[in-house]
Design an enzyme around this catalytic site. Structure first.
Site, PDB file in Angstrom:
ATOM      1  N   LYS A  83       1.184  -0.845  -0.475  1.00 32.94           N
ATOM      2  CA  LYS A  83       0.308  -0.246  -0.094  1.00 32.94           C
ATOM      3  C   LYS A  83       1.080   1.551   0.060  1.00 32.94           C
ATOM      4  O   LYS A  83       2.381   1.229   0.967  1.00 32.94           O
ATOM      5  CB  LYS A  83      -0.583   0.151   1.326  1.00 32.94           C
ATOM      6  CG  LYS A  83      -2.271   1.268   1.200  1.00 32.94           C
ATOM      7  CD  LYS A  83      -3.245   0.011   0.734  1.00 32.94           C
ATOM      8  CE  LYS A  83      -4.150   0.677   0.312  1.00 32.94           C
ATOM      9  NZ  LYS A  83      -5.548  -0.253  -0.131  1.00 32.94           N
ATOM     10  N   ASP A  97      -6.987   4.872  -4.709  1.00 31.95           N
ATOM     11  CA  ASP A  97      -7.879   4.677  -3.736  1.00 31.95           C
ATOM     12  C   ASP A  97      -8.665   5.333  -3.055  1.00 31.95           C
ATOM     13  O   ASP A  97      -8.427   6.558  -4.716  1.00 31.95           O
ATOM     14  CB  ASP A  97      -6.407   3.325  -2.422  1.00 31.95           C
ATOM     15  CG  ASP A  97      -7.267   3.241  -0.870  1.00 31.95           C
ATOM     16  OD1 ASP A  97      -7.837   1.871  -0.900  1.00 31.95           O
ATOM     17  OD2 ASP A  97      -7.635   4.152  -0.218  1.00 31.95           O
TER      18      ASP A  97
HETATM   19  O1  2IT Z   1      -8.092  -1.561  -0.354  1.00 32.38           O
HETATM   20  C1  2IT Z   1      -7.710  -2.075  -2.071  1.00 32.38           C
HETATM   21  O2  2IT Z   1      -8.168  -3.068  -2.114  1.00 32.38           O
HETATM   22  C2  2IT Z   1      -7.749  -1.088  -3.078  1.00 32.38           C
HETATM   23  N1  2IT Z   1      -7.495  -0.232  -2.522  1.00 32.38           N
HETATM   24  C3  2IT Z   1      -7.305  -1.608  -4.748  1.00 32.38           C
HETATM   25  C4  2IT Z   1      -5.941  -2.417  -4.462  1.00 32.38           C
HETATM   26  C5  2IT Z   1      -5.522  -2.666  -6.115  1.00 32.38           C
HETATM   27  O3  2IT Z   1      -4.486  -3.294  -6.078  1.00 32.38           O
HETATM   28  O4  2IT Z   1      -6.673  -2.859  -6.908  1.00 32.38           O
END
Ligand code: 2IT
Length: 445
Positions: free
Chosen positions: A126, A166
């Protein structure tokens, strides 16, 4: 509480002082997988859990940029590369004033289990910045994204780490980040997901998190012999996740009566549907981060500074941000007859709220409910690797199948002696097993 578990949690607290959200996420997982962990001495010998709570790598960097007035701004950028046992690091990028090392560590940790649950080969990561997009011009957003990627580009890649959107990061921001990455690397690769359709994005990716959440809730209800038809739902947020959830819930016959923003919530007793759903998109694109205009546009009530959980509904689906639903909210929801809480936001409920909802009604955690978003990101990676694109029907079918699978995993590992399903336990153990086995197979690395 098992004393060994307490020692373990104390040690995580000692090593990560003040990181409240991260500690909350770790504690929930450790408490629910502990018995399973104890029954598997080979996991203990390899210190699987001790390794899992330590990110493989944390990148933290300065993001300097120039605003429209010519003033220099300095933000902080992060990428937490949490676990690559089952695939390249994968997870979103969040631009929000609340972003900190703690929030991104909690999100990267959760993402590892979530991605494992999807059954696709994606590790957990993340990233983000404390940059607040509210009120920023398009040029400022572009310059910020370029400055952010001018450092992050050296750490990511289609087989290394694949970011996505996100909170505060949608198709526009992904486009700017992808463009800068491509320029710096001189390579056109699937290094981001959530891209525009014209340059490798997948159909359904914008809707996927919300659609997936509703497919999951449909499975939860089906297990009780019920359906979405005629159910009244409270949704929070008004961004991408809320929009997808409202659209699919309405299509399946439910009525969504609330959406919310940082300014408060609107209550629409007739239900949010048709042009009102399109209006949500306009609201979001206005860059103002408020829902009050909805109330004026459609002549409904607006409750300033309040959260939607005080309304009488059958189902509550938090879709905004972590810890947006607390224990008092759960009590109010239960008093008003609510039967089910499904987190579409990551860790949408406080620890106390999640425990109370699991005990008294039915509760499902974000890492299971909202996994549809990253699942379709995984499908976008597959399409990019094959250099082709699937149709809407193909992607939707795969998404449904993945959500049903995740639900089955939760049932498999979360069934309690009285026949109820503890979705928190089911999701945590289900996500844990695959990562643990992959780590075992790869040795001490
Ligand atoms: O919290 C999540 O699963 C997302 N923001 C999506 C992450 C993604 O790589 O599609």
């Amino acid at each position: 509480m098992d004393s060994k578990m307490q020692v373990f949690i104390n040690e995580v607290q000692r090593k990560n002082p003040g990181e409240e959200e991260f500690l909350q996420a770790v504690q929930e997982v450790v408490e629910t997988v502990w018995d399973f962990y104890r029954e598997n001495p080979r996991y203990q010998k390899a210190k699987i859990l001790e390794r899992m709570v330590e990110p493989e790598r944390v990148i933290m960097f300065r993001v300097p940029w120039v605003d429209d007035k010519g003033e220099v701004q300095v933000n902080r950028g992060f990428r937490v590369e949490f676990n690559s046992a089952i695939g390249p690091y994968k997870g979103g990028i969040r631009f929000h004033s609340s972003v900190s090392l703690s929030s991104l560590k909690f999100l990267g940790f959760e993402q590892t289990f979530k991605n494992s649950l999807t059954s696709l080969p994606m590790g957990g990561g993340k990233g983000g910045s404390d940059f607040n997009p509210r009120g920023k011009s398009d040029g400022e957003v572009m310059r910020f994204c370029q400055a952010f990627i001018s450092e992050l580009f050296r750490h990511i890649g289609p087989d290394t780490d694949v970011p996505a959107g996100d909170i505060g990061v949608g198709a526009r921001e992904i486009g700017y980040m992808f463009g800068m990455y491509k320029k710096l690397r001189n390579q056109f690769t699937g290094v981001f997901t959530g891209k525009g359709r014209e340059f490798g994005g997948s159909v359904i990716r914008p809707e996927a998190t919300g659609y997936g959440a509703i497919y999951f809730v449909r499975e939860m209800l089906a297990l009780k012999g019920e359906s979405l038809a005629g159910k009244t739902i409270a949704v929070s947020g008004f961004g991408n996740v809320a929009w997808g959830a409202v659209s699919k819930a309405v299509e399946l016959g439910a009525k969504v009566v609330t959406i919310s923003g940082p300014d408060g919530y609107i209550y629409d007793p007739n239900g949010i549907s048709g042009e009102k759903i399109d209006y949500m998109l306009m609201l979001r694109n206005s860059n103002n981060d408020v829902v009050q205009p909805y109330a004026e546009q459609f002549g409904v009530s607006f409750f300033a500074g309040k959260k939607p959980w005080e309304q009488k509904v059958d189902i509550a689906i938090p879709c905004a941000i972590q810890n947006e639903l607390n224990e008092t909210d759960v009590k109010t929801l239960i008093k008003n007859g609510c039967q089910l809480i499904a987190e579409a936001s990551n860790m949408g409920c406080t620890a106390d709220a999640a425990i109370l909802a699991t005990e008294k009604i039915t509760f499902a955690p974000g890492k299971a409910v909202n996994a549809g978003g990253v699942a379709v990101s995984g499908l976008e990676m597959s399409q990019n690797s094959m250099r082709l694109s699937w149709t809407r029907e193909e992607v939707d079918e795969k998404l449904k199948h993945i959500m049903i699978n995740i639900h089955n995993t939760c049932v498999k590992y979360g069934k309690t002696p009285d026949g109820k399903i503890n979705y928190m336990k089911g999701a945590n153990i289900g996500g844990f097993v695959k990562v643990a086995e992959a780590m075992m197979a790869q040795g001490i690395v």
